[in-house]
Structures are given as structure tokens and as C-alpha cells.
Motif scaffolding. Structure first.
Motif, PDB file in Angstrom:
ATOM      1  N   ARG A   7       6.669   1.237  39.686  1.00  0.00           N
ATOM      2  CA  ARG A   7       6.899   0.470  38.464  1.00  0.00           C
ATOM      3  C   ARG A   7       7.715   1.365  37.553  1.00  0.00           C
ATOM      4  NH1 ARG A   7       1.723  -1.097  35.122  1.00  0.00           N
ATOM      5  NH2 ARG A   7       2.180   0.898  34.117  1.00  0.00           N
ATOM      6  N   VAL A   8       8.874   0.871  37.110  1.00  0.00           N
ATOM      7  CA  VAL A   8       9.789   1.714  36.350  1.00  0.00           C
ATOM      8  C   VAL A   8      10.196   1.072  35.025  1.00  0.00           C
ATOM      9  CG1 VAL A   8      10.740   2.833  38.415  1.00  0.00           C
ATOM     10  CG2 VAL A   8      11.856   0.787  37.525  1.00  0.00           C
ATOM     11  N   SER A   9      10.514   1.958  34.076  1.00  0.00           N
ATOM     12  CA  SER A   9      11.154   1.512  32.838  1.00  0.00           C
ATOM     13  C   SER A   9      12.631   1.262  33.119  1.00  0.00           C
ATOM     14  CB  SER A   9      11.027   2.572  31.749  1.00  0.00           C
ATOM     15  OG  SER A   9       9.677   2.833  31.473  1.00  0.00           O
ATOM     16  N   ARG A  10      13.191   2.142  33.976  1.00  0.00           N
ATOM     17  CA  ARG A  10      14.576   1.996  34.411  1.00  0.00           C
ATOM     18  C   ARG A  10      14.787   2.850  35.655  1.00  0.00           C
ATOM     19  NH1 ARG A  10      16.290   6.789  32.505  1.00  0.00           N
ATOM     20  NH2 ARG A  10      15.667   7.418  30.440  1.00  0.00           N
ATOM     21  N   ALA A  11      15.798   2.472  36.425  1.00  0.00           N
ATOM     22  CA  ALA A  11      16.175   3.238  37.609  1.00  0.00           C
ATOM     23  C   ALA A  11      17.629   2.934  37.937  1.00  0.00           C
ATOM     24  CB  ALA A  11      15.286   2.880  38.799  1.00  0.00           C
ATOM     25  N   ASN A  12      18.295   3.893  38.582  1.00  0.00           N
ATOM     26  CA  ASN A  12      19.666   3.656  39.029  1.00  0.00           C
ATOM     27  C   ASN A  12      19.933   4.472  40.284  1.00  0.00           C
ATOM     28  OD1 ASN A  12      21.200   6.252  38.329  1.00  0.00           O
ATOM     29  ND2 ASN A  12      20.204   5.774  36.385  1.00  0.00           N
ATOM     30  N   VAL A  13      20.970   4.052  40.997  1.00  0.00           N
ATOM     31  CA  VAL A  13      21.375   4.741  42.222  1.00  0.00           C
ATOM     32  C   VAL A  13      22.888   4.941  42.184  1.00  0.00           C
ATOM     33  CG1 VAL A  13      21.548   2.578  43.547  1.00  0.00           C
ATOM     34  CG2 VAL A  13      21.273   4.747  44.756  1.00  0.00           C
ATOM     35  N   SER A  14      23.312   6.135  42.622  1.00  0.00           N
ATOM     36  CA  SER A  14      24.728   6.474  42.660  1.00  0.00           C
ATOM     37  C   SER A  14      25.118   6.984  44.037  1.00  0.00           C
ATOM     38  CB  SER A  14      25.035   7.579  41.637  1.00  0.00           C
ATOM     39  OG  SER A  14      24.726   7.143  40.334  1.00  0.00           O
ATOM     40  N   VAL A  15      26.359   6.741  44.396  1.00  0.00           N
ATOM     41  CA  VAL A  15      26.969   7.279  45.612  1.00  0.00           C
ATOM     42  C   VAL A  15      28.271   7.956  45.182  1.00  0.00           C
ATOM     43  CG1 VAL A  15      28.016   6.727  47.842  1.00  0.00           C
ATOM     44  CG2 VAL A  15      25.954   5.513  47.100  1.00  0.00           C
ATOM     45  N   ASP A  16      28.434   9.208  45.574  1.00  0.00           N
ATOM     46  CA  ASP A  16      29.622   9.987  45.203  1.00  0.00           C
ATOM     47  C   ASP A  16      29.865   9.977  43.700  1.00  0.00           C
ATOM     48  OD1 ASP A  16      30.138  10.649  47.882  1.00  0.00           O
ATOM     49  OD2 ASP A  16      31.328   8.829  48.184  1.00  0.00           O
ATOM     50  N   GLY A  17      28.784  10.072  42.925  1.00  0.00           N
ATOM     51  CA  GLY A  17      28.887  10.142  41.474  1.00  0.00           C
ATOM     52  C   GLY A  17      29.135   8.822  40.773  1.00  0.00           C
ATOM     53  N   GLU A  18      29.237   7.722  41.521  1.00  0.00           N
ATOM     54  CA  GLU A  18      29.472   6.408  40.927  1.00  0.00           C
ATOM     55  C   GLU A  18      28.208   5.556  41.041  1.00  0.00           C
ATOM     56  OE1 GLU A  18      32.180   2.448  41.748  1.00  0.00           O
ATOM     57  OE2 GLU A  18      33.006   4.409  42.280  1.00  0.00           O
ATOM     58  N   GLN A  19      27.747   5.050  39.890  1.00  0.00           N
ATOM     59  CA  GLN A  19      26.547   4.209  39.900  1.00  0.00           C
ATOM     60  C   GLN A  19      26.864   2.890  40.587  1.00  0.00           C
ATOM     61  OE1 GLN A  19      23.951   4.045  36.401  1.00  0.00           O
ATOM     62  NE2 GLN A  19      24.113   1.816  36.536  1.00  0.00           N
ATOM     63  N   ILE A  20      26.015   2.513  41.564  1.00  0.00           N
ATOM     64  CA  ILE A  20      26.246   1.275  42.308  1.00  0.00           C
ATOM     65  C   ILE A  20      25.128   0.261  42.122  1.00  0.00           C
ATOM     66  CG2 ILE A  20      27.720   2.386  44.025  1.00  0.00           C
ATOM     67  CD1 ILE A  20      25.284   2.235  45.971  1.00  0.00           C
ATOM     68  N   GLY A  21      24.007   0.662  41.529  1.00  0.00           N
ATOM     69  CA  GLY A  21      22.900  -0.257  41.313  1.00  0.00           C
ATOM     70  C   GLY A  21      21.969   0.271  40.247  1.00  0.00           C
ATOM     71  N   GLN A  22      21.273  -0.665  39.587  1.00  0.00           N
ATOM     72  CA  GLN A  22      20.330  -0.274  38.541  1.00  0.00           C
ATOM     73  C   GLN A  22      19.305  -1.370  38.323  1.00  0.00           C
ATOM     74  OE1 GLN A  22      22.427   0.189  34.854  1.00  0.00           O
ATOM     75  NE2 GLN A  22      23.228  -1.880  34.857  1.00  0.00           N
ATOM     76  N   THR A  23      18.256  -1.019  37.629  1.00  0.00           N
ATOM     77  CA  THR A  23      17.273  -1.998  37.182  1.00  0.00           C
ATOM     78  C   THR A  23      16.753  -1.558  35.830  1.00  0.00           C
ATOM     79  OG1 THR A  23      15.264  -3.226  37.746  1.00  0.00           O
ATOM     80  CG2 THR A  23      15.286  -0.911  38.340  1.00  0.00           C
ATOM     81  N   GLY A  24      16.397  -2.545  35.029  1.00  0.00           N
ATOM     82  CA  GLY A  24      15.722  -2.271  33.763  1.00  0.00           C
ATOM     83  C   GLY A  24      14.241  -2.245  34.055  1.00  0.00           C
ATOM     84  N   PRO A  25      13.394  -2.696  33.165  1.00  0.00           N
ATOM     85  CA  PRO A  25      11.969  -2.731  33.492  1.00  0.00           C
ATOM     86  C   PRO A  25      11.739  -3.546  34.762  1.00  0.00           C
ATOM     87  CG  PRO A  25      12.299  -3.168  31.169  1.00  0.00           C
ATOM     88  CD  PRO A  25      13.659  -3.178  31.814  1.00  0.00           C
ATOM     89  N   GLY A  26      10.973  -2.975  35.675  1.00  0.00           N
ATOM     90  CA  GLY A  26      10.704  -3.666  36.930  1.00  0.00           C
ATOM     91  C   GLY A  26      10.267  -2.710  38.008  1.00  0.00           C
TER      92      GLY A  26
END
Length: 145
Positions: A7-26
């Protein structure tokens, strides 16, 4: 299939320094297809995750699902959840599904979660990813279908 939900307030994922996905609360979900898994198992896991009551209600009790709170999910492929550490010091991953099957089931899981009303963003299957998150609670749940 195996999954670790956070359970997160926020999360993100990057490949080669570029963010490709994220979520807010969830939820931030690490997912792994195992040998013998099929689409039915991916669908079962998505159904269970969408209904899992791990979010607080008005009384502060974990009584609401990600759907109930209008949360979203970041789904990341994570074959290392198949690690066998029973022998020696180097984990084995022979229980993980082959890459083509693993990718397909990962995609089915994400699609089924979205079909159940959870906005979903994903990482990149097989890529070297950097994942950042703020765990809310912390609440971390391990699941298997």
C-alpha cells in the motif's frame, strides 16, 4: 502466480533514467508467473487483489479495497519472487515461468486488474528498472494464486 502488494502513497518506475509508470495513492504490485500458471490464475489473482481490504475506512480500520478508495496500481514484473533459497547461497529461479509465458501472464494480470476498476500503469517486462515508493502504513502483503 505470486505477488507482493505494498500500500503506497506514491510509487514510480524508471528505465534508463526515464519514468515509464507511476501511481498515486494505491498499490505497488510486484508480480511473478510461476511454472504451470495460466490465464485463469492471473485472473484469480487480479480479482483477489482488487477486493483485498487493506485500506483504512473512516474508523481507521483496514476495511476498504483499492477500488473502494479510488486508488490506482503500479504493476511491476518480478521473476525473483520465484527464488528458491533452500540450497546454498545462490538462489535458483527454475520455478519461474519461461519469459514468453511470464510476460503474457503479467500482461493478463494487469489487464484484468484494470478491468476490475483499478487504473493500472506498468513497468517494462525484462528491463532493468528502478522502482521508488513510499510505503503507506507500512502495509506489505504476499499473495499466491
Amino acid at each position: 502466480m505470486r505477488a507482493v502488494l505494498q500500500r503506497v502513497s506514491r510509487a514510480n518506475v524508471s528505465v534508463d533514467g526515464e519514468q515509464i509508470g507511476q501511481t498515486g495513492p494505491g498499490l505497488m504490485i510486484l508480480v511473478c508467473a510461476m511454472q504451470g500458471d495460466d490465464e485463469h490464475k492471473a485472473e484469480q489473482l487480479a480479482a483477489k487483489v482488487s477486493k483485498l481490504r487493506i485500506f483504512k475506512d473512516d474508523a481507521g480500520k483496514m476495511n476498504r479495497s483499492v477500488v473502494d478508495v479510488g486508488g490506482s496500481a503500479l504493476v511491476i514484473s518480478q521473476f525473483t519472487l520465484a527464488a528458491d533459497t533452500s540450497r546454498g547461497n545462490r538462489p535458483g529461479f527454475s520455478e519461474a515461468a519461461p519469459p514468453d509465458q511470464g510476460k503474457h501472464l503479467y500482461e493478463v494480470f494487469a489487464q484484468q486488474l484494470q478491468a476490475r476498476g483499478v487504473p493500472v500503469e506498468t513497468g517494462e517486462f525484462g528491463a532493468d528498472m528502478a522502482v521508488e515508493l513510499v510505503n503507506d502504513g507500512p502495509v506489505t502483503i504476499w499473495m499466491e494464486s
